[in-house]
Design a protein around this motif. Structure first.
Motif, PDB file in Angstrom:
ATOM      1  N   VAL A   4       2.010 -63.403 -85.014  1.00  0.00           N
ATOM      2  CA  VAL A   4       2.750 -62.249 -85.525  1.00  0.00           C
ATOM      3  C   VAL A   4       3.586 -62.655 -86.726  1.00  0.00           C
ATOM      4  CG1 VAL A   4       4.441 -60.471 -84.991  1.00  0.00           C
ATOM      5  CG2 VAL A   4       2.835 -61.232 -83.234  1.00  0.00           C
ATOM      6  N   ILE A   5       3.433 -61.904 -87.830  1.00  0.00           N
ATOM      7  CA  ILE A   5       4.230 -62.119 -89.035  1.00  0.00           C
ATOM      8  C   ILE A   5       5.559 -61.400 -88.869  1.00  0.00           C
ATOM      9  CG2 ILE A   5       4.376 -61.704 -91.519  1.00  0.00           C
ATOM     10  CD1 ILE A   5       1.319 -61.822 -91.615  1.00  0.00           C
ATOM     11  N   GLU A   6       6.639 -62.129 -88.916  1.00  0.00           N
ATOM     12  CA  GLU A   6       7.969 -61.541 -88.746  1.00  0.00           C
ATOM     13  C   GLU A   6       8.408 -60.871 -90.042  1.00  0.00           C
ATOM     14  OE1 GLU A   6       9.610 -61.329 -85.994  1.00  0.00           O
ATOM     15  OE2 GLU A   6       8.286 -62.580 -84.772  1.00  0.00           O
ATOM     16  N   GLU A   7       9.096 -59.731 -89.869  1.00  0.00           N
ATOM     17  CA  GLU A   7       9.647 -59.014 -91.018  1.00  0.00           C
ATOM     18  C   GLU A   7      11.071 -58.607 -90.729  1.00  0.00           C
ATOM     19  OE1 GLU A   7       6.690 -56.518 -93.551  1.00  0.00           O
ATOM     20  OE2 GLU A   7       6.468 -55.937 -91.460  1.00  0.00           O
ATOM     21  N   LYS A   8      11.846 -58.469 -91.784  1.00  0.00           N
ATOM     22  CA  LYS A   8      13.217 -57.981 -91.623  1.00  0.00           C
ATOM     23  C   LYS A   8      13.207 -56.481 -91.430  1.00  0.00           C
ATOM     24  CE  LYS A   8      15.306 -61.577 -94.511  1.00  0.00           C
ATOM     25  NZ  LYS A   8      16.106 -61.844 -95.724  1.00  0.00           N
ATOM     26  N   GLY A  17       1.887 -42.297 -78.453  1.00  0.00           N
ATOM     27  CA  GLY A  17       1.437 -43.674 -78.644  1.00  0.00           C
ATOM     28  C   GLY A  17       2.318 -44.435 -79.609  1.00  0.00           C
ATOM     29  N   GLY A  18       2.769 -43.763 -80.657  1.00  0.00           N
ATOM     30  CA  GLY A  18       3.672 -44.403 -81.606  1.00  0.00           C
ATOM     31  C   GLY A  18       5.031 -44.686 -80.990  1.00  0.00           C
ATOM     32  N   TYR A  19       5.555 -43.718 -80.242  1.00  0.00           N
ATOM     33  CA  TYR A  19       6.860 -43.883 -79.596  1.00  0.00           C
ATOM     34  C   TYR A  19       6.837 -45.020 -78.576  1.00  0.00           C
ATOM     35  CZ  TYR A  19      10.760 -42.901 -76.459  1.00  0.00           C
ATOM     36  OH  TYR A  19      11.876 -43.019 -75.670  1.00  0.00           O
ATOM     37  N   LEU A  20       5.808 -45.043 -77.729  1.00  0.00           N
ATOM     38  CA  LEU A  20       5.720 -46.075 -76.697  1.00  0.00           C
ATOM     39  C   LEU A  20       5.568 -47.466 -77.305  1.00  0.00           C
ATOM     40  CD1 LEU A  20       3.407 -44.361 -74.048  1.00  0.00           C
ATOM     41  CD2 LEU A  20       5.879 -44.720 -73.907  1.00  0.00           C
ATOM     42  N   ALA A  21       4.770 -47.569 -78.358  1.00  0.00           N
ATOM     43  CA  ALA A  21       4.564 -48.871 -78.991  1.00  0.00           C
ATOM     44  C   ALA A  21       5.864 -49.400 -79.588  1.00  0.00           C
ATOM     45  CB  ALA A  21       3.488 -48.770 -80.066  1.00  0.00           C
ATOM     46  N   GLY A  49      11.029 -52.149 -88.443  1.00  0.00           N
ATOM     47  CA  GLY A  49      11.562 -52.504 -87.141  1.00  0.00           C
ATOM     48  C   GLY A  49      10.938 -51.703 -86.033  1.00  0.00           C
ATOM     49  N   SER A  50      11.786 -51.036 -85.252  1.00  0.00           N
ATOM     50  CA  SER A  50      11.329 -50.352 -84.043  1.00  0.00           C
ATOM     51  C   SER A  50      10.909 -48.913 -84.299  1.00  0.00           C
ATOM     52  CB  SER A  50      12.448 -50.368 -82.997  1.00  0.00           C
ATOM     53  OG  SER A  50      13.607 -49.722 -83.518  1.00  0.00           O
ATOM     54  N   SER A  51      10.546 -48.583 -85.547  1.00  0.00           N
ATOM     55  CA  SER A  51      10.133 -47.204 -85.849  1.00  0.00           C
ATOM     56  C   SER A  51       8.766 -47.132 -86.515  1.00  0.00           C
ATOM     57  CB  SER A  51      11.172 -46.527 -86.754  1.00  0.00           C
ATOM     58  OG  SER A  51      11.288 -47.214 -87.997  1.00  0.00           O
ATOM     59  N   ARG A  52       8.132 -48.280 -86.727  1.00  0.00           N
ATOM     60  CA  ARG A  52       6.891 -48.310 -87.520  1.00  0.00           C
ATOM     61  C   ARG A  52       5.757 -47.516 -86.878  1.00  0.00           C
ATOM     62  NH1 ARG A  52       5.201 -53.942 -89.772  1.00  0.00           N
ATOM     63  NH2 ARG A  52       6.394 -53.204 -91.579  1.00  0.00           N
ATOM     64  N   ARG A  59      10.130 -53.754 -78.716  1.00  0.00           N
ATOM     65  CA  ARG A  59      11.509 -54.267 -78.672  1.00  0.00           C
ATOM     66  C   ARG A  59      11.628 -55.448 -77.719  1.00  0.00           C
ATOM     67  NH1 ARG A  59      14.482 -48.336 -78.174  1.00  0.00           N
ATOM     68  NH2 ARG A  59      13.794 -47.539 -80.210  1.00  0.00           N
ATOM     69  N   GLN A  60      10.835 -55.428 -76.648  1.00  0.00           N
ATOM     70  CA  GLN A  60      10.852 -56.530 -75.686  1.00  0.00           C
ATOM     71  C   GLN A  60       9.716 -57.515 -75.918  1.00  0.00           C
ATOM     72  OE1 GLN A  60      11.209 -53.184 -74.382  1.00  0.00           O
ATOM     73  NE2 GLN A  60      13.419 -53.534 -74.489  1.00  0.00           N
ATOM     74  N   ASN A  61       8.614 -57.016 -76.493  1.00  0.00           N
ATOM     75  CA  ASN A  61       7.426 -57.848 -76.677  1.00  0.00           C
ATOM     76  C   ASN A  61       6.908 -57.648 -78.102  1.00  0.00           C
ATOM     77  OD1 ASN A  61       4.933 -59.094 -76.686  1.00  0.00           O
ATOM     78  ND2 ASN A  61       4.208 -58.164 -74.792  1.00  0.00           N
ATOM     79  N   PRO A  62       6.939 -58.677 -78.948  1.00  0.00           N
ATOM     80  CA  PRO A  62       6.484 -58.528 -80.339  1.00  0.00           C
ATOM     81  C   PRO A  62       5.052 -58.008 -80.465  1.00  0.00           C
ATOM     82  CG  PRO A  62       7.600 -60.633 -80.033  1.00  0.00           C
ATOM     83  CD  PRO A  62       7.411 -60.049 -78.665  1.00  0.00           C
ATOM     84  N   LYS A  63       4.257 -58.201 -79.417  1.00  0.00           N
ATOM     85  CA  LYS A  63       2.864 -57.747 -79.454  1.00  0.00           C
ATOM     86  C   LYS A  63       2.676 -56.435 -78.700  1.00  0.00           C
ATOM     87  CE  LYS A  63       1.047 -62.461 -79.821  1.00  0.00           C
ATOM     88  NZ  LYS A  63       0.101 -63.464 -79.250  1.00  0.00           N
TER      89      LYS A  63
END
Length: 416
Positions: free
Chosen positions: A410-414, A278-282, A133-136, A287-291
């Motif tokens: 974009v490949i969606e993941e759970k 860079g990891g934190y900002l991405a 999710g939002s930590s990768r 969260r707002q933009n999948p890309k």
């Protein structure tokens, strides 16, 4: 048995912490030989070119085997591949303490290249399995930070070799790695859901060979773009890292030691900070933009390009330091997001293989980048010209990232 929510949320970060130590050892064990040059050459007779061959052979073997190493991580249990890689390269490190001829030392470097090649693709793929999710990107950035720390600690080899012997250094770090590999057998596990899924599709997975995996990857336009911009960015990375001390020394009249200090004292801490930011900002952008994980490296390189141009064009030493420090900070936004970007465009079954191919390209590009600097020197051209060309290369990289941003499916993941 039901999952314990706290443990389920904490263990993905435990994985990152465990692998940070492995990543640190990975780069420390390979880099410290360069800091023990005098001690090793006084013990084992060899020419300067032979000593250089020790590192070159490692890089060649490591790079050429990276695609196969990535495939092993996709085909089998990732955590086992990681533990096996750590154990074998640590065993080879320990064995190096007992070599007495150049040929034996060269053999151990080749064996280390084989065993270390298996680590990076498997580690980044395992982190991506746990952080969906939002930590990768942050998780990947933290792991890359561990690798950078390992690079920075290479001086320990030279220090211990002077205080004791170079054999002692290899002996100690070999034992440390072996013990840590044993400890990881009890603490490092693949994601359980992935293990279950793999069992459910075992027949399909077993039919997938390395040749088919490569065919699938190279039929993916997004993967071609990723491979190209990573390779192009690698040219700049190796050129600057390899020739920045010389540039400082010649352009600003510094001694070798002082130039080396300025080329590393600001550069490497900025890179470490940058890979985390860079990891934190991405993660925040995604969260707002999948890309968003593509957008952040684009912004980083858009800042890095003019910073390098200014640093290569100024006669003010402080401005040159500032420019290259900004480059070091923003350039690593890409390092934190390379595997997360790959996860967006490549099926999970081929991620480690895909990264292995990218890693192979990086090793080849590394040699080209350093050679380009040498060619410029042989032609009696100013290194500032090389760095200005690097600015253009970074702009091309931004364009390729932009193309990927527009075209990527974009490949969606759970969530993990």
């Amino acid at each position: 048995m039901k999952k314990v929510p706290f443990l389920s949320s904490v263990y993905p970060w435990v994985i990152v912490g465990l692998l940070c130590v492995v990543g640190c050892l990975n780069y420390l064990d390979r880099m410290m030989i360069t800091t023990m040059r005098g001690s090793i050459m006084s013990s084992i007779p060899m020419s300067e070119s032979q000593f250089g061959l020790l590192t070159s052979l490692f890089l060649w073997v490591y790079g050429l085997l990276s695609p196969l190493a990535g495939y092993l991580a996709d085909r089998f249990n990732r955590s086992r591949v990681i533990i096996g890689s750590l154990f074998v390269w640590s065993l080879v490190t320990w064995m190096t303490a007992y070599v007495s001829t150049f040929e034996e030392l060269l053999l151990t470097r080749a064996l280390m290249g084989i065993s270390e090649a298996c680590y990076i693709p498997a580690a980044l793929a395992l982190i991506s399995d746990y952080h969906r999710g939002s930590s990768r990107s942050l998780a990947t950035g933290i792991h890359m930070g561990g690798i950078m720390i390992g690079q920075s600690l290479g001086f320990i080899g030279g220090w211990l070799a002077e205080d004791r012997t170079w054999n002692y250094v290899f002996l100690v770090f070999g034992i440390i790695g072996i013990v840590y590999a044993i400890l990881l057998t009890f603490s490092l596990k693949d994601r359980k859901e992935d293990t279950t899924a793999e069992n459910a599709i075992s027949e399909t997975t077993s039919a997938i060979g390395l040749k088919e995996a490569i065919k699938v990857l190279f039929s993916n336009r997004g993967y071609w773009l990723a491979l190209t911009f990573w390779g192009i960015a690698g040219v700049v990375t190796w050129m600057i890292v390899g020739w920045l001390p010389t540039y400082y020394q010649e352009h600003f009249g510094l001694t070798q030691s002082v130039a080396g200090m300025y080329a590393t004292a600001y550069f490497h801490p900025a890179s470490l900070f940058g890979v985390l930011v860079g990891g934190y900002l991405a993660d925040r952008f995604s969260r707002q933009n999948p890309k968003g994980r593509i957008l952040v490296p684009m912004i980083g390189l858009a800042i890095a390009a003019p910073a390098v141009f200014i640093a290569a064009s100024t006669s003010v030493f402080g401005l040159a330091i500032a420019g290259f420090t900004i480059y070091a900070f923003t350039r690593t936004f890409l390092d934190a997001n390379m595997m997360p970007i790959l996860c967006m465009i490549v099926d999970r079954r081929y991620r480690a293989t895909g990264y292995g191919i990218i890693n192979m390209l990086s090793c080849i590009i590394g040699g080209i980048g350093i050679y380009a600097g040498g060619a410029v020197r042989d032609a009696h051209l100013d290194l500032s010209i090389l760095f200005r060309v690097a600015t253009v290369v970074l702009l091309i990289c931004i364009f390729l990232l932009y193309r990927l941003y527009l075209t990527a499916n974009v490949i969606e993941e759970k969530e993990a």
